[in-house]
Motif scaffolding. Structure first.
Motif, mmCIF file in Angstrom:
data_model
loop_
_atom_site.group_PDB
_atom_site.id
_atom_site.type_symbol
_atom_site.label_atom_id
_atom_site.label_comp_id
_atom_site.label_asym_id
_atom_site.label_seq_id
_atom_site.Cartn_x
_atom_site.Cartn_y
_atom_site.Cartn_z
ATOM 1 N N ASP A 103 0.908 -1.127 0.020
ATOM 2 C CA ASP A 103 0.061 -0.111 0.159
ATOM 3 C C ASP A 103 0.872 1.319 -0.065
ATOM 4 N N MET A 104 0.868 1.840 -1.167
ATOM 5 C CA MET A 104 1.868 2.961 -1.197
ATOM 6 C C MET A 104 1.328 4.429 -0.769
ATOM 7 N N THR A 105 0.085 4.389 -0.053
ATOM 8 C CA THR A 105 -0.475 5.496 0.704
ATOM 9 C C THR A 105 0.167 5.334 2.252
ATOM 10 N N ALA A 106 0.390 4.192 2.568
ATOM 11 C CA ALA A 106 1.280 3.952 3.877
ATOM 12 C C ALA A 106 2.672 3.475 3.663
ATOM 13 N N LEU A 107 3.158 2.956 2.807
ATOM 14 C CA LEU A 107 4.581 2.647 2.806
ATOM 15 C C LEU A 107 5.412 3.804 1.986
ATOM 16 N N THR A 108 5.239 5.067 2.321
ATOM 17 C CA THR A 108 5.711 6.191 1.744
ATOM 18 C C THR A 108 7.370 6.284 1.666
ATOM 19 N N ASP A 109 7.708 5.706 2.787
ATOM 20 C CA ASP A 109 9.259 5.776 2.814
ATOM 21 C C ASP A 109 10.139 4.591 2.385
ATOM 22 N N THR A 165 11.865 2.027 -0.018
ATOM 23 C CA THR A 165 12.866 2.150 -1.039
ATOM 24 C C THR A 165 12.725 1.044 -1.689
ATOM 25 N N PRO A 166 13.273 0.927 -3.050
ATOM 26 C CA PRO A 166 13.030 -0.298 -3.763
ATOM 27 C C PRO A 166 13.753 -1.420 -3.171
ATOM 28 N N ALA A 167 14.768 -1.213 -2.361
ATOM 29 C CA ALA A 167 15.446 -2.327 -1.781
ATOM 30 C C ALA A 167 14.774 -2.710 -0.595
ATOM 31 N N SER A 168 13.892 -1.805 0.190
ATOM 32 C CA SER A 168 13.497 -2.273 1.464
ATOM 33 C C SER A 168 11.941 -2.842 1.045
ATOM 34 N N LEU A 169 11.498 -2.496 0.036
ATOM 35 C CA LEU A 169 10.139 -3.071 -0.388
ATOM 36 C C LEU A 169 10.484 -4.553 -0.939
ATOM 37 N N ALA A 170 11.515 -4.517 -1.841
ATOM 38 C CA ALA A 170 11.893 -5.785 -2.121
ATOM 39 C C ALA A 170 12.265 -6.776 -1.180
ATOM 40 N N ASP A 171 12.565 -6.394 0.080
ATOM 41 C CA ASP A 171 13.066 -7.159 1.207
ATOM 42 C C ASP A 171 11.756 -7.855 1.938
ATOM 43 N N LEU A 172 10.780 -6.869 1.935
ATOM 44 C CA LEU A 172 9.517 -7.311 2.449
ATOM 45 C C LEU A 172 8.708 -8.311 1.738
ATOM 46 N N LEU A 173 8.899 -8.028 0.426
ATOM 47 C CA LEU A 173 8.137 -8.963 -0.357
ATOM 48 C C LEU A 173 8.666 -10.179 -0.522
ATOM 49 N N ALA A 174 10.069 -10.506 -0.439
ATOM 50 C CA ALA A 174 10.812 -11.697 -0.494
ATOM 51 C C ALA A 174 10.394 -12.533 0.806
ATOM 52 N N ASP A 175 10.400 -11.893 1.788
ATOM 53 C CA ASP A 175 10.277 -12.451 3.175
ATOM 54 C C ASP A 175 8.834 -12.880 2.979
ATOM 55 N N LYS A 216 -2.165 2.221 -5.268
ATOM 56 C CA LYS A 216 -1.716 3.429 -5.632
ATOM 57 C C LYS A 216 -0.515 3.534 -6.487
ATOM 58 N N ALA A 217 -0.270 2.648 -7.145
ATOM 59 C CA ALA A 217 1.013 2.554 -8.125
ATOM 60 C C ALA A 217 1.754 3.593 -8.479
ATOM 61 N N GLU A 218 0.909 4.515 -8.684
ATOM 62 C CA GLU A 218 1.256 6.062 -9.337
ATOM 63 C C GLU A 218 2.047 6.674 -8.453
ATOM 64 N N ALA A 219 2.128 6.178 -7.047
ATOM 65 C CA ALA A 219 2.713 7.342 -6.098
ATOM 66 C C ALA A 219 4.415 6.986 -6.712
ATOM 67 N N LYS A 220 4.723 6.022 -7.277
ATOM 68 C CA LYS A 220 6.024 5.779 -7.648
ATOM 69 C C LYS A 220 6.221 5.618 -9.139
ATOM 70 N N SER A 221 7.355 5.973 -9.716
ATOM 71 C CA SER A 221 7.458 6.087 -11.300
ATOM 72 C C SER A 221 7.672 4.526 -11.652
#
Length: 510
Positions: free
Chosen positions: A191-197, A199-209, A230-235
């Motif tokens: 949820d990119m309205t909540a995961l505003t901070d 990074t590509p690396a931190s989100l990759a870690d979350l998803l991998a886990d 809200k994918a449009e929050a990131k390019s």
């Protein structure tokens, strides 16, 4: 083109407000922060807390729901948006004194935090009996059984945080799916309205886990399905970097299905990195054609389309509601998914009670909305309309008139219709599923009426009046089914409640 009004973007600020409220709620668990609003857990009799079962669905619906194995052979998939702040229970207490009752359904809850708008919620999950042992896991397994028995393929899991209580509940839901039904899929939705901070690396870690769980949704080719809210929050480049990181550091290939709040033409460039596309959708019956056009655009881009299907939307804490027109929005959004030849459907939502958008069994609606979804998803997945085998009536109405306002001292923040929504109306709807034509005898308050309804599905609107409403189907002088509202329409009101309440004759009314 989908509805572009700015009102759709209110989900962003709403999510942040809900997260702040939930954070306080976790700190207050176990504290007595108020008593239930009078009547919050009462209708005209005791609440049925029994979980749904396959047998219950075979008799409660107007048709025979195909077996789970048959529905799962369809390439078309149906998910429901799971919102971790609102599981069946927050503290494993009896419903008359649990956290929902003490803090969310009453204006005095959470030390009066929600008093301005009459309480955070107007409805709650259908009360579940307290469990021994790992009660949270048991309740999540119960929700999975309910969704599966209704014909759903899985949940889209809203990921609200990289750590903490919501992350833990996400892990537990994935575990529950593995233990309850290994064919039930959990689609990861950061949820990119909540995961505003993030990074590509931190989100990759979350998803991998989270992807280590076998219930995480993967395509047959092994790619992990990721559907950012809200994918449009990131390019698009940001998402490309995240996907590359997920593959190079964790060995996980991604099938990205970005979900946009607004799928405008300038978002087409996301298609180059995506397996599919989606949007959150509108919540009024007259705004469904835009999603059909967007689905066709996605298909022209060579991508699958996940179509939004909704019941209604009423948000006390944001002071806004959409006019759903009884079940008209639900029926129209399902028909739009069918007309658009959507590949997947997302029910928005399963359990976001702060939006009033839930289809999960609830205190005020029972299984009615979920039962209706079972009918339409069967058509969506099989390509043919189910044969109606049992006369069934669905009755929907609000418990107040749209223009009735509470005293300002009781609810200072008034709930208004969202700009651009359908014109609000005061109506009772009788939605009949009949095996053959029948006479429908209705009562709204003290007014009675009779009309002839055809076989099949037919909706009839009646004026809203104070008191209870009912409908009875009579054929050849014999009553075949009857339904009565569990909650009466009242005047005056002490707080606004702009949700439509639903009840079905297919399930026992106690």
């Amino acid at each position: 083109m989908a509805d572009r009004s700015s009102g759709r973007n209110r989900r962003t600020s709403g999510r942040r407000g809900i997260l702040a409220g939930i954070a306080l709620g976790v700190l207050l668990l176990g504290a007595w922060a108020g008593i239930a609003t009078a009547g919050a857990l009462r209708a005209d009799g005791p609440v049925d807390t029994a979980p749904a079962s396959s047998k219950a669905y075979s008799t409660a619906l107007p048709f025979d729901l195909p077996p789970t194995a048959e529905l799962r052979r369809s390439p078309k998939l149906v998910f429901a948006h799971y919102f971790t702040p609102y599981p069946l229970s927050l503290d494993n207490e009896p419903a008359d004194r649990d956290y929902y009752t003490r803090n969310y359904l009453t204006p005095d809850g959470e030390k009066g935090k929600h008093s301005a708008y009459g309480g955070l919620l107007r409805d709650r999950p259908l009360p579940a009996a307290p469990e021994d042992g790992d009660w949270e896991l048991a309740h999540l397994r119960q929700e999975i059984r309910t969704a599966r028995d209704a014909g759903l393929d899985g949940f889209t899991l809203d990921l609200l945080s990289e750590a903490g209580r919501h992350r833990e509940r996400a892990e537990l839901l994935l575990r529950a799916a593995r233990e309850e039904d290994q064919g039930f899929r959990i689609q990861l939705m950061p949820d990119m309205t909540a995961l505003t901070d993030a990074t590509p690396a931190s989100l990759a870690d979350l998803l991998a886990d989270l992807a280590r769980h076998p219930s995480a949704h993967r395509l047959p080719d092994g790619r992990l399905v990721v559907t950012p809210f809200k994918a449009e929050a990131k390019s698009a480049e940001w998402w490309r970097t995240m996907m590359r990181d997920l593959e190079t550091r964790h060995g996980i290939r991604t099938a990205l299905v970005p979900l946009f709040l607004d799928f405008t033409p300038d978002r087409d460039h996301y298609a180059a990195i995506s397996h599919g596309l989606s949007e959150w959708g509108a919540r009024s019956p007259d705004r469904q054609s835009g999603a059909v056009a967007d689905a066709r655009r996605a298909h022209r881009l060579g991508k699958i389309w996940m179509h939004p299907v909704s019941v209604q939307d009423a948000r006390p804490n944001q002071g806004l509601f959409d006019e759903a027109g009884n079940t008209e929005t639900l029926r129209a959004s399902w028909q739009a998914a069918i007309d658009a030849r959507a590949d997947w459907v997302q029910l928005t939502t399963w359990n976001d009670y702060s939006e009033g958008s839930h289809v999960a069994p609830s205190l005020h609606n029972g299984h009615a909305y979920l039962d209706l979804c079972s009918y339409y998803l069967t058509r969506f997945k099989t390509g043919t309309w189910p044969t109606i085998l049992r006369d069934t009536l669905y009755l929907t109405a609000r418990v107040q008139f749209v223009d009735d306002l509470p005293p300002a001292t009781r609810q200072p923040q008034v709930i208004r219709p969202r700009e651009g929504t359908a014109t609000p109306r005061d109506t009772v709807e009788v939605l009949s599923f009949l095996t053959a034509p029948a006479e429908i005898r209705t009562r709204t308050g003290t007014a009675t009426d009779t009309y002839r309804a055809p076989s099949g599905v037919h909706a009839r609107l009646l004026p809203l009046l104070t008191g209870h409403s009912s409908a009875t189907a009579v054929r050849d002088g014999t009553t075949t089914t009857t339904v009565t509202s569990r909650y009466p329409v009242r005047r005056p009101v002490d707080r606004q409640d702009l949700q439509y309440y639903a009840v079905t004759s297919g399930r026992a009314q106690r």
